[in-house]
Design a protein around this motif. Structure first.
Motif, PDB file in Angstrom:
ATOM      1  N   UNK A  15       0.695  -1.102  -0.112  1.00 55.10           N
ATOM      2  CA  UNK A  15       0.145  -0.109   0.137  1.00 55.10           C
ATOM      3  C   UNK A  15       0.935   1.379  -0.028  1.00 55.10           C
ATOM      4  N   UNK A  16       2.232   1.233   0.252  1.00 50.68           N
ATOM      5  CA  UNK A  16       3.029   2.349   0.322  1.00 50.68           C
ATOM      6  C   UNK A  16       2.569   3.203   1.411  1.00 50.68           C
ATOM      7  N   UNK A  17       2.177   2.337   2.540  1.00 52.54           N
ATOM      8  CA  UNK A  17       2.157   3.169   3.727  1.00 52.54           C
ATOM      9  C   UNK A  17       3.378   3.064   4.786  1.00 52.54           C
ATOM     10  N   UNK A  18       3.275   3.915   5.887  1.00 54.46           N
ATOM     11  CA  UNK A  18       4.402   3.933   6.804  1.00 54.46           C
ATOM     12  C   UNK A  18       3.629   3.455   8.106  1.00 54.46           C
ATOM     13  N   UNK A  19       4.380   3.441   9.150  1.00 54.58           N
ATOM     14  CA  UNK A  19       4.108   2.915  10.304  1.00 54.58           C
ATOM     15  C   UNK A  19       3.088   3.696  11.072  1.00 54.58           C
ATOM     16  N   UNK A  20       2.963   5.079  10.805  1.00 55.49           N
ATOM     17  CA  UNK A  20       1.918   5.800  11.354  1.00 55.49           C
ATOM     18  C   UNK A  20       0.639   5.660  10.896  1.00 55.49           C
ATOM     19  N   UNK A  21       0.734   4.999   9.864  1.00 55.79           N
ATOM     20  CA  UNK A  21      -0.959   4.671   8.978  1.00 55.79           C
ATOM     21  C   UNK A  21      -1.443   3.417   9.244  1.00 55.79           C
ATOM     22  N   UNK A  26      -7.046   5.047   8.655  1.00 55.89           N
ATOM     23  CA  UNK A  26      -6.506   5.552   7.518  1.00 55.89           C
ATOM     24  C   UNK A  26      -6.413   4.202   6.492  1.00 55.89           C
ATOM     25  N   UNK A  27      -6.226   3.040   7.030  1.00 54.46           N
ATOM     26  CA  UNK A  27      -6.007   2.101   6.128  1.00 54.46           C
ATOM     27  C   UNK A  27      -7.519   1.509   5.674  1.00 54.46           C
ATOM     28  N   UNK A  28      -8.049   1.755   5.006  1.00 50.63           N
ATOM     29  CA  UNK A  28      -9.559   1.261   4.557  1.00 50.63           C
ATOM     30  C   UNK A  28      -9.563   1.103   3.302  1.00 50.63           C
ATOM     31  N   UNK A  29      -9.922   0.105   2.563  1.00 45.99           N
ATOM     32  CA  UNK A  29     -10.022  -0.622   1.343  1.00 45.99           C
ATOM     33  C   UNK A  29     -10.883   0.566   0.357  1.00 45.99           C
ATOM     34  N   UNK A  30     -10.453   1.025  -0.481  1.00 47.22           N
ATOM     35  CA  UNK A  30     -11.113   2.120  -1.498  1.00 47.22           C
ATOM     36  C   UNK A  30     -11.062   3.406  -0.833  1.00 47.22           C
ATOM     37  N   UNK A  33      -5.538   5.742  -0.718  1.00 46.98           N
ATOM     38  CA  UNK A  33      -5.188   5.956  -2.278  1.00 46.98           C
ATOM     39  C   UNK A  33      -4.766   4.619  -2.999  1.00 46.98           C
ATOM     40  N   UNK A  34      -3.758   3.930  -2.504  1.00 45.01           N
ATOM     41  CA  UNK A  34      -3.385   2.869  -3.154  1.00 45.01           C
ATOM     42  C   UNK A  34      -3.928   1.437  -2.931  1.00 45.01           C
ATOM     43  N   UNK A  35      -5.138   1.453  -2.092  1.00 45.32           N
ATOM     44  CA  UNK A  35      -5.713   0.147  -1.805  1.00 45.32           C
ATOM     45  C   UNK A  35      -6.943   0.020  -2.605  1.00 45.32           C
ATOM     46  N   UNK A  36      -6.779  -0.182  -3.699  1.00 44.70           N
ATOM     47  CA  UNK A  36      -7.653  -0.576  -4.874  1.00 44.70           C
ATOM     48  C   UNK A  36      -7.726  -2.094  -4.942  1.00 44.70           C
ATOM     49  N   UNK A  37      -8.995  -2.479  -6.060  1.00 47.12           N
ATOM     50  CA  UNK A  37      -9.204  -4.041  -6.089  1.00 47.12           C
ATOM     51  C   UNK A  37      -7.972  -4.594  -6.538  1.00 47.12           C
ATOM     52  N   UNK A  38      -6.939  -4.295  -7.396  1.00 46.47           N
ATOM     53  CA  UNK A  38      -5.732  -5.062  -7.919  1.00 46.47           C
ATOM     54  C   UNK A  38      -4.916  -5.058  -6.749  1.00 46.47           C
ATOM     55  N   UNK A  39      -4.580  -3.983  -5.995  1.00 45.78           N
ATOM     56  CA  UNK A  39      -3.556  -4.304  -4.952  1.00 45.78           C
ATOM     57  C   UNK A  39      -4.084  -5.095  -3.828  1.00 45.78           C
ATOM     58  N   UNK A  40      -5.401  -5.029  -3.666  1.00 50.48           N
ATOM     59  CA  UNK A  40      -6.061  -5.964  -2.719  1.00 50.48           C
ATOM     60  C   UNK A  40      -5.857  -7.313  -2.905  1.00 50.48           C
ATOM     61  N   UNK A  63     -12.043  -8.423   4.164  1.00 50.98           N
ATOM     62  CA  UNK A  63     -10.591  -7.682   4.618  1.00 50.98           C
ATOM     63  C   UNK A  63     -10.883  -6.233   4.024  1.00 50.98           C
ATOM     64  N   UNK A  64     -11.407  -5.434   4.685  1.00 48.63           N
ATOM     65  CA  UNK A  64     -11.514  -4.145   4.148  1.00 48.63           C
ATOM     66  C   UNK A  64     -10.893  -2.991   5.096  1.00 48.63           C
ATOM     67  N   UNK A  65     -10.111  -3.160   6.247  1.00 50.55           N
ATOM     68  CA  UNK A  65      -9.555  -2.349   7.037  1.00 50.55           C
ATOM     69  C   UNK A  65      -8.273  -3.227   7.530  1.00 50.55           C
ATOM     70  N   UNK A  66      -7.263  -2.442   7.927  1.00 51.46           N
ATOM     71  CA  UNK A  66      -6.162  -2.827   8.525  1.00 51.46           C
ATOM     72  C   UNK A  66      -6.253  -4.066   9.587  1.00 51.46           C
ATOM     73  N   UNK A  67      -7.067  -3.832  10.636  1.00 51.57           N
ATOM     74  CA  UNK A  67      -7.137  -4.935  11.576  1.00 51.57           C
ATOM     75  C   UNK A  67      -7.914  -6.251  11.114  1.00 51.57           C
TER      76      UNK A  67
END
Length: 82
Positions: A15-21, A26-30, A33-40, A63-67
């Protein structure tokens, strides 16, 4: 390296995320920014490979959120250390 650290590394790499994200705000599918269907699909495939598990259809679609990735891996028998 713990399984949680491996999970975080895979999520950040895909996802190109960092630890703070690394959270559910923040990390929610769609919404992230980079969490689209292909990346999923790519991220699920990498998680399956690295943890030697198989997500079923419900796991993939829920699987639509980080946790939730952590919860799914635990359900599949992976010790995530929580």
């Amino acid at each position: 390296m713990t399984n949680l650290e491996k999970y975080n590394r895979i999520v950040k790499s895909n996802l190109g995320a960092d630890d703070s994200q690394l959270n559910d705000e923040i990390l929610v599918y769609n919404r992230f920014p980079r969490w689209d269907s292909i990346t999923h699909v790519e991220m699920v495939a990498e998680l399956e490979e690295k943890f030697d598990v198989m997500f079923d259809t419900l796991d993939i679609t829920s699987f639509g959120k980080y946790s939730l990735g952590i919860t799914i891996l635990e359900k599949l028998g992976v010790d995530m250390g929580r």
